[in-house]
Design a protein around this motif. Structure first.
Motif, PDB file in Angstrom:
ATOM      1  N   ASP A   1    -125.224  47.792 -28.052  1.00 58.02           N
ATOM      2  CA  ASP A   1    -124.502  47.906 -26.856  1.00 58.02           C
ATOM      3  C   ASP A   1    -122.988  47.731 -27.262  1.00 58.02           C
ATOM      4  OD1 ASP A   1    -124.484  45.205 -27.773  1.00 58.02           O
ATOM      5  OD2 ASP A   1    -124.609  44.304 -25.650  1.00 58.02           O
ATOM      6  N   SER A   2    -122.701  47.826 -28.513  1.00 56.41           N
ATOM      7  CA  SER A   2    -121.161  47.857 -28.854  1.00 56.41           C
ATOM      8  C   SER A   2    -120.983  48.723 -30.075  1.00 56.41           C
ATOM      9  CB  SER A   2    -120.797  46.336 -29.080  1.00 56.41           C
ATOM     10  OG  SER A   2    -121.301  46.118 -30.320  1.00 56.41           O
ATOM     11  N   LEU A   3    -119.971  49.341 -30.215  1.00 56.61           N
ATOM     12  CA  LEU A   3    -119.468  49.973 -31.355  1.00 56.61           C
ATOM     13  C   LEU A   3    -119.867  49.543 -32.801  1.00 56.61           C
ATOM     14  CD1 LEU A   3    -118.174  52.804 -32.193  1.00 56.61           C
ATOM     15  CD2 LEU A   3    -115.921  51.357 -32.257  1.00 56.61           C
ATOM     16  N   ARG A   4    -119.662  48.172 -32.624  1.00 52.76           N
ATOM     17  CA  ARG A   4    -120.014  47.213 -33.950  1.00 52.76           C
ATOM     18  C   ARG A   4    -121.492  47.089 -34.347  1.00 52.76           C
ATOM     19  NH1 ARG A   4    -115.114  43.273 -35.306  1.00 52.76           N
ATOM     20  NH2 ARG A   4    -113.350  44.468 -34.359  1.00 52.76           N
ATOM     21  N   THR A   5    -121.970  46.999 -33.505  1.00 49.29           N
ATOM     22  CA  THR A   5    -123.508  46.843 -33.697  1.00 49.29           C
ATOM     23  C   THR A   5    -124.177  48.302 -34.023  1.00 49.29           C
ATOM     24  OG1 THR A   5    -124.045  46.916 -31.157  1.00 49.29           O
ATOM     25  CG2 THR A   5    -124.009  44.497 -32.358  1.00 49.29           C
ATOM     26  N   VAL A   6    -123.620  49.462 -33.242  1.00 46.97           N
ATOM     27  CA  VAL A   6    -124.251  50.860 -33.745  1.00 46.97           C
ATOM     28  C   VAL A   6    -123.658  51.107 -35.067  1.00 46.97           C
ATOM     29  CG1 VAL A   6    -124.258  53.022 -33.128  1.00 46.97           C
ATOM     30  CG2 VAL A   6    -124.194  51.463 -31.108  1.00 46.97           C
ATOM     31  N   LEU A   7    -122.598  50.643 -35.351  1.00 46.48           N
ATOM     32  CA  LEU A   7    -122.018  50.907 -36.793  1.00 46.48           C
ATOM     33  C   LEU A   7    -123.148  50.191 -37.740  1.00 46.48           C
ATOM     34  CD1 LEU A   7    -119.871  52.109 -38.885  1.00 46.48           C
ATOM     35  CD2 LEU A   7    -118.704  50.010 -38.416  1.00 46.48           C
ATOM     36  N   ALA A   8    -123.315  48.792 -37.461  1.00 49.00           N
ATOM     37  CA  ALA A   8    -124.188  48.094 -38.469  1.00 49.00           C
ATOM     38  C   ALA A   8    -125.681  48.843 -38.401  1.00 49.00           C
ATOM     39  CB  ALA A   8    -124.252  46.557 -38.028  1.00 49.00           C
TER      40      ALA A   8
ATOM     41  N   SER B   1    -122.861  58.658 -33.322  1.00 51.91           N
ATOM     42  CA  SER B   1    -122.407  58.133 -31.893  1.00 51.91           C
ATOM     43  C   SER B   1    -120.896  57.218 -32.248  1.00 51.91           C
ATOM     44  CB  SER B   1    -123.616  57.045 -31.319  1.00 51.91           C
ATOM     45  OG  SER B   1    -124.962  57.825 -31.060  1.00 51.91           O
ATOM     46  N   VAL B   2    -120.984  56.532 -33.271  1.00 54.42           N
ATOM     47  CA  VAL B   2    -119.772  56.020 -33.489  1.00 54.42           C
ATOM     48  C   VAL B   2    -118.338  56.725 -33.785  1.00 54.42           C
ATOM     49  CG1 VAL B   2    -118.611  54.302 -35.231  1.00 54.42           C
ATOM     50  CG2 VAL B   2    -120.988  53.944 -34.703  1.00 54.42           C
ATOM     51  N   THR B   3    -118.757  58.178 -34.168  1.00 53.64           N
ATOM     52  CA  THR B   3    -117.848  58.834 -34.479  1.00 53.64           C
ATOM     53  C   THR B   3    -117.333  59.592 -33.079  1.00 53.64           C
ATOM     54  OG1 THR B   3    -118.592  59.328 -36.657  1.00 53.64           O
ATOM     55  CG2 THR B   3    -117.129  60.897 -35.700  1.00 53.64           C
ATOM     56  N   GLY B   4    -118.370  59.798 -32.191  1.00 53.09           N
ATOM     57  CA  GLY B   4    -117.991  60.289 -30.956  1.00 53.09           C
ATOM     58  C   GLY B   4    -116.831  59.512 -30.143  1.00 53.09           C
ATOM     59  N   VAL B   5    -117.165  58.021 -30.303  1.00 54.95           N
ATOM     60  CA  VAL B   5    -116.196  57.101 -29.558  1.00 54.95           C
ATOM     61  C   VAL B   5    -115.073  57.150 -30.336  1.00 54.95           C
ATOM     62  CG1 VAL B   5    -116.029  54.718 -28.939  1.00 54.95           C
ATOM     63  CG2 VAL B   5    -118.161  55.776 -28.882  1.00 54.95           C
ATOM     64  N   ARG B   6    -114.981  56.926 -31.465  1.00 54.04           N
ATOM     65  CA  ARG B   6    -113.594  56.754 -32.231  1.00 54.04           C
ATOM     66  C   ARG B   6    -113.437  57.843 -33.513  1.00 54.04           C
ATOM     67  NH1 ARG B   6    -110.685  51.909 -32.155  1.00 54.04           N
ATOM     68  NH2 ARG B   6    -109.376  53.250 -33.255  1.00 54.04           N
TER      69      ARG B   6
ATOM     70  N   ASP C   1    -110.792  58.855 -34.514  1.00 53.01           N
ATOM     71  CA  ASP C   1    -109.816  58.703 -35.212  1.00 53.01           C
ATOM     72  C   ASP C   1    -109.855  57.795 -36.450  1.00 53.01           C
ATOM     73  OD1 ASP C   1    -110.456  56.823 -33.309  1.00 53.01           O
ATOM     74  OD2 ASP C   1    -108.358  55.850 -33.806  1.00 53.01           O
ATOM     75  N   ILE C   2    -111.261  57.316 -36.816  1.00 50.40           N
ATOM     76  CA  ILE C   2    -111.456  56.643 -37.930  1.00 50.40           C
ATOM     77  C   ILE C   2    -112.405  57.472 -38.897  1.00 50.40           C
ATOM     78  CG2 ILE C   2    -112.402  54.387 -38.738  1.00 50.40           C
ATOM     79  CD1 ILE C   2    -111.790  53.161 -36.044  1.00 50.40           C
ATOM     80  N   PRO C   3    -112.201  57.531 -40.233  1.00 54.46           N
ATOM     81  CA  PRO C   3    -112.983  58.246 -41.013  1.00 54.46           C
ATOM     82  C   PRO C   3    -114.066  57.328 -41.321  1.00 54.46           C
ATOM     83  CG  PRO C   3    -111.207  57.340 -42.366  1.00 54.46           C
ATOM     84  CD  PRO C   3    -110.853  56.894 -40.724  1.00 54.46           C
ATOM     85  N   TRP C   4    -115.116  57.533 -40.516  1.00 50.66           N
ATOM     86  CA  TRP C   4    -116.347  56.544 -40.643  1.00 50.66           C
ATOM     87  C   TRP C   4    -117.119  57.199 -41.560  1.00 50.66           C
ATOM     88  CZ3 TRP C   4    -115.825  52.152 -37.784  1.00 50.66           C
ATOM     89  CH2 TRP C   4    -115.407  52.137 -36.569  1.00 50.66           C
TER      90      TRP C   4
ATOM     91  N   LEU D   1    -117.997  41.952 -40.121  1.00 50.22           N
ATOM     92  CA  LEU D   1    -118.138  43.071 -41.063  1.00 50.22           C
ATOM     93  C   LEU D   1    -117.832  44.499 -40.640  1.00 50.22           C
ATOM     94  CD1 LEU D   1    -121.507  41.770 -42.619  1.00 50.22           C
ATOM     95  CD2 LEU D   1    -119.164  41.841 -43.845  1.00 50.22           C
ATOM     96  N   ALA D   2    -118.162  44.552 -39.507  1.00 50.88           N
ATOM     97  CA  ALA D   2    -117.991  45.967 -38.814  1.00 50.88           C
ATOM     98  C   ALA D   2    -116.376  46.301 -38.773  1.00 50.88           C
ATOM     99  CB  ALA D   2    -118.797  46.317 -37.302  1.00 50.88           C
ATOM    100  N   GLY D   3    -115.922  45.074 -38.177  1.00 46.56           N
ATOM    101  CA  GLY D   3    -114.432  45.150 -38.296  1.00 46.56           C
ATOM    102  C   GLY D   3    -113.584  45.558 -39.614  1.00 46.56           C
ATOM    103  N   ALA D   4    -114.187  44.833 -40.770  1.00 52.38           N
ATOM    104  CA  ALA D   4    -113.773  45.269 -41.908  1.00 52.38           C
ATOM    105  C   ALA D   4    -114.182  46.853 -42.383  1.00 52.38           C
ATOM    106  CB  ALA D   4    -114.496  44.455 -42.976  1.00 52.38           C
ATOM    107  N   ILE D   5    -115.379  47.078 -41.752  1.00 50.98           N
ATOM    108  CA  ILE D   5    -115.555  48.585 -42.098  1.00 50.98           C
ATOM    109  C   ILE D   5    -114.711  49.595 -41.589  1.00 50.98           C
ATOM    110  CG2 ILE D   5    -117.268  50.372 -41.927  1.00 50.98           C
ATOM    111  CD1 ILE D   5    -119.380  48.279 -42.442  1.00 50.98           C
ATOM    112  N   ALA D   6    -114.263  49.243 -40.220  1.00 55.72           N
ATOM    113  CA  ALA D   6    -113.276  50.021 -39.352  1.00 55.72           C
ATOM    114  C   ALA D   6    -112.050  50.064 -39.930  1.00 55.72           C
ATOM    115  CB  ALA D   6    -113.369  49.372 -38.082  1.00 55.72           C
ATOM    116  N   SER D   7    -111.537  49.241 -40.669  1.00 45.84           N
ATOM    117  CA  SER D   7    -110.403  49.097 -41.197  1.00 45.84           C
ATOM    118  C   SER D   7    -110.298  50.045 -42.496  1.00 45.84           C
ATOM    119  CB  SER D   7    -109.666  47.806 -41.615  1.00 45.84           C
ATOM    120  OG  SER D   7    -110.428  46.965 -42.228  1.00 45.84           O
ATOM    121  N   ALA D   8    -111.209  50.027 -43.175  1.00 49.59           N
ATOM    122  CA  ALA D   8    -111.501  50.792 -44.448  1.00 49.59           C
ATOM    123  C   ALA D   8    -112.764  51.310 -44.873  1.00 49.59           C
ATOM    124  CB  ALA D   8    -110.947  50.145 -45.583  1.00 49.59           C
TER     125      ALA D   8
END
Length: 318
Positions: A57-64, A84-89, A91-94, A21-28
């Motif tokens: 402990d990972s970008l995907r779990t912080v996103l969730a 925190s997620v935005t600080g790491v990436r 380049d993605i419009p979180w 699900l986090a991967g899907a969110i990252a893509s759109a």
């Protein structure tokens, strides 16, 4: 998304479902479907999902974690996690996520949490002053407009102004500093204002802002160093040394203060002893660019021994 749904409802693996699900969110990030599935998973298996996002402990779990915070009504946690997620990436419009622009979030999130979240977007030193970043960060700017309209603390407003400055919105940053002053004049606002004027290349306004900051917090050794650095950039090493000496009253053991003092005295007087002290101190300075700048200043001092200058240059290049 199909695999995520199976894992969420039939596969018995909330961790794997969150991963997809986090991967899907990252893509759109603007697509509502992954959030819908995550909300269903939270409804059906709250304890299991809470366990998954607890160990962020990972970008995907912080996103969730950010969206789970929203679902729980914990808008401050949601803001901090998406920061925190935005600080790491960046380049993605979180923050194009539907929940971030939702009134249920914007009307409740505290100014302090949004300010800290804004600071987290800059944690990893990415370049944000670009047209593409400003477009991706538009929801951040809109959130700042809404939340700052409340009677927020001046420190929170100043922190938000730092993000605006980092994104190249210098006029907006200065305006938010003025708004902070209307609540209460505090040192941080003047420091942020000084940094913005410094970015704009206005040394007089920079000095004036740092002087106001120092008047509000005269025992702050770091402010003495900041102001000394600006005077050194202007070529006024006598003022720089005076300010360092004043700062030493409050932070005599501070490494950066001692190194700057040695550099500016060497530049002003041509003292070999001061250049020697700088050579001893600079390897321990954490900021390589600042170390190099101090050595450049010091080595331009009058009549310094060539062999000592060569030694300083070796330290600079190491």
């Amino acid at each position: 998304m199909g695999l995520a749904r199976v894992l969420a409802h039939c596969g018995g693996s909330p961790a794997a479902a969150v991963h997809y699900l986090a991967g899907a969110i990252a893509s759109a990030p603007e697509n509502p479907e992954p959030y819908t599935v995550l909300a269903e998973l939270w409804r059906d298996k709250p304890s299991e999902l809470a366990e998954v996002v607890r160990d962020a402990d990972s970008l995907r779990t912080v996103l969730a974690q950010s969206y789970i915070g929203f679902l729980q009504g914990d808008m401050d946690t949601a803001a901090l996690a998406i920061g925190s997620v935005t600080g790491v990436r960046p380049d993605i419009p979180w923050t194009k996520a539907p929940w971030f622009g939702d009134g249920r979030f914007l009307d409740v999130v505290s100014a302090d949490a949004l300010a800290e979240a804004a600071m987290r977007t800059m944690d990893h030193g990415h370049e944000l002053d670009t047209d593409s970043t400003r477009e991706r960060f538009r929801p951040w700017f809109e959130a700042i407009d809404i939340v700052s309209a409340r009677r927020a603390s001046p420190d929170a407003l100043a922190k938000m102004a730092i993000l605006l400055r980092a994104c190249g919105l210098t006029d907006e940053s200065l305006a938010l500093c003025d708004q902070a002053d209307s609540v209460e004049r505090v040192m941080l606002t003047e420091v942020v204002r000084a940094g913005t004027w410094r970015k704009l290349g206005d040394s007089e306004q920079t000095v004036a802002a740092f002087e106001r900051a120092l008047a509000l917090d005269p025992a702050n050794w770091s402010l003495h160093l900041d102001l000394a650095d600006v005077h050194a950039e202007q070529g006024d090493f006598a003022s720089a040394v005076r300010l360092i000496d004043q700062g030493m009253t409050y932070g005599p053991a501070e490494l950066s203060l001692r190194a700057a003092g040695a550099a500016y005295r060497a530049r002003l007087t041509g003292s070999p002893a001061d250049l020697g002290e700088l050579i001893e101190l600079t390897p321990s300075l954490p900021n390589d660019s600042y170390r190099s700048l101090l050595i450049d200043f010091a080595c331009a001092g009058p009549d310094l021994p060539a062999e000592l200058i060569a030694e300083a240059r070796r330290v600079q290049d190491s």
